[in-house]
Motif scaffolding. Structure first.
Motif, short mmCIF file in Angstrom:
data_model
loop_
_atom_site.label_atom_id
_atom_site.label_comp_id
_atom_site.label_asym_id
_atom_site.label_seq_id
_atom_site.Cartn_x
_atom_site.Cartn_y
_atom_site.Cartn_z
N GLU A 26 13.76 -44.09 50.38
CA GLU A 26 14.39 -42.85 50.86
C GLU A 26 14.32 -41.77 49.79
O GLU A 26 14.08 -40.60 50.09
CB GLU A 26 15.84 -43.12 51.29
CG GLU A 26 15.98 -43.93 52.56
CD GLU A 26 15.44 -43.21 53.79
OE1 GLU A 26 15.54 -41.96 53.87
OE2 GLU A 26 14.91 -43.90 54.68
N ALA A 30 11.85 -37.85 49.60
CA ALA A 30 12.28 -36.50 49.23
C ALA A 30 11.36 -35.85 48.20
O ALA A 30 11.35 -34.62 48.08
CB ALA A 30 13.71 -36.55 48.69
N LYS A 182 27.09 -40.84 46.71
CA LYS A 182 26.81 -39.49 47.20
C LYS A 182 25.32 -39.18 47.23
O LYS A 182 24.92 -38.16 47.78
CB LYS A 182 27.53 -38.46 46.33
CG LYS A 182 29.04 -38.52 46.46
CD LYS A 182 29.71 -37.55 45.51
CE LYS A 182 31.22 -37.73 45.55
NZ LYS A 182 31.88 -36.99 44.49
N GLU A 183 24.50 -40.04 46.62
CA GLU A 183 23.05 -39.82 46.60
C GLU A 183 22.50 -39.95 48.02
O GLU A 183 22.76 -40.93 48.71
CB GLU A 183 22.35 -40.86 45.70
CG GLU A 183 22.53 -40.64 44.23
CD GLU A 183 21.66 -39.51 43.70
OE1 GLU A 183 20.65 -39.15 44.32
OE2 GLU A 183 22.02 -38.98 42.63
N THR A 184 21.73 -38.97 48.44
CA THR A 184 21.15 -38.98 49.78
C THR A 184 20.34 -40.24 50.03
O THR A 184 20.41 -40.84 51.11
CB THR A 184 20.25 -37.73 49.96
OG1 THR A 184 21.04 -36.58 49.68
CG2 THR A 184 19.71 -37.65 51.37
N SER A 185 19.57 -40.66 49.03
CA SER A 185 18.73 -41.86 49.20
C SER A 185 19.58 -43.12 49.37
O SER A 185 19.20 -44.03 50.11
CB SER A 185 17.78 -42.02 48.02
OG SER A 185 18.48 -42.17 46.81
N ALA A 188 21.10 -43.07 53.00
CA ALA A 188 20.09 -43.43 54.00
C ALA A 188 19.59 -44.86 53.80
O ALA A 188 19.40 -45.60 54.77
CB ALA A 188 18.92 -42.45 53.95
#
Length: 196
Positions: A26, A30, A182-185, A188
């Motif tokens: 993920e 990005a 909190k990390e987007t990866s 997801a």
């Protein structure tokens, strides 16, 4: 991009060994233009990973993979340009424990607390496990975050499974977990594959 064109097909389940891979994939989505991946869910409770078709792909009968698409060294360190940081990262990636631990519940709990203490000491002056200065988010964090040790019963992300209801005693670990959650990866990656 159709699934046939995706560069990686991950065979994984809802396991702590699979989550570091999907979190990293993920993260790579990005930063790598056009990068994507597919997954096939493997239910390890049915021993699907031991079926002949899977053993032909992976003789060890495990669902672990190591993708190498981070050519910018965003989530790992270049061993030639950053040898100290690279060594630092490897130490966290391959952190191991003694297998000669008595099976008593107290002993497991004490050892889990000791390992949280090791993390807490490291994170006292670092935001992330590896790298100079405050460190940088890397595969060392991804792997340790999702870490489960069969021998220790130690979950880092899901610490309550070890009998440790709170990580308040390790404020640096707590802050690190909050940063990573909190990390987007991470958000997801821990959803792959879906629970249903």
């Amino acid at each position: 991009m159709s699934s046939a064109q995706k560069p990686i097909l991950v065979y994984t389940g809802v396991t702590p060994n699979g989550f570091p891979i999907t979190i990293l994939l993920e993260a790579l989505k990005a930063i790598v233009p056009g990068f994507d991946y597919d997954y096939e869910k493997i239910d390890i409770l049915t021993n699907r990973q031991k079926e002949p078709w899977f053993i032909e792909l992976n003789p060890n009968g495990r669902t672990r993979h190591t993708p190498h698409y981070d050519k910018q060294h965003k989530y790992w360190f270049n061993p030639e340009a950053e040898p100290n940081e690279y060594s630092d990262m490897l130490q966290w990636l391959f952190l191991r424990h003694a297998l000669e631990i008595p099976y008593a519940k107290k002993r497991y709990l004490d050892e889990a607390k000791r390992l949280y203490g090791v993390l807490d000491i490291r994170l006292k002056d670092h935001d992330f496990l590896a790298g100079a200065s405050r460190g940088k988010y890397s595969i060392a964090d991804i792997k340790t975050f999702a870490w489960y040790s069969v021998h220790m019963g130690l979950w880092v992300r899901l610490h309550a499974f070890t009998g440790i209801e709170s990580v308040d005693a390790w404020p640096n670990v707590k802050a690190w977990l909050e940063r990573l959650n909190k990390e987007t990866s991470v958000i997801a990656g821990i959803q792959v594959p879906p629970r249903t």
